[in-house]
Design a protein around this motif. Sequence first.
Motif: not given
Length: 133
Positions: A53-80
Amino acid sequence: MAEVATDPQDDVDIAADVTTVLAWEATDGEFPGVDSVLALVERFTVHGRRLADELEIACKKLPETENARIGADATLSEAPRRLYLRPPAATKSAAGHRAQNIARLVHSLLEARGKVADEFARLSMLASTEGTP
């Protein structure tokens, strides 16, 4: 990083438990007692949900093209899929395998959060040096 508010000591404790669980030899089925493993599954699940939950909120504050966000989004897609499963059967094998699966996810969430924190620090440093002669 202010964007992700999980208690740092909780993260240290969880990371230590994750390391322990990932070191179990699953092929031998040599897991600790079912009750202690199920307690770890619950602990990892609660912490993983909070981290996600916290990582998802933080990621929304990063540009979609940032590598850190791309990697985090991939991990977050597995979480649910992993964090909202019913509890495993009360057998050593089922509980042990679930603990290891969730431990891998929590490990990935912690790594992603670290990369996102580093990216916020980098962006903050860039912003503070902009306009400086």
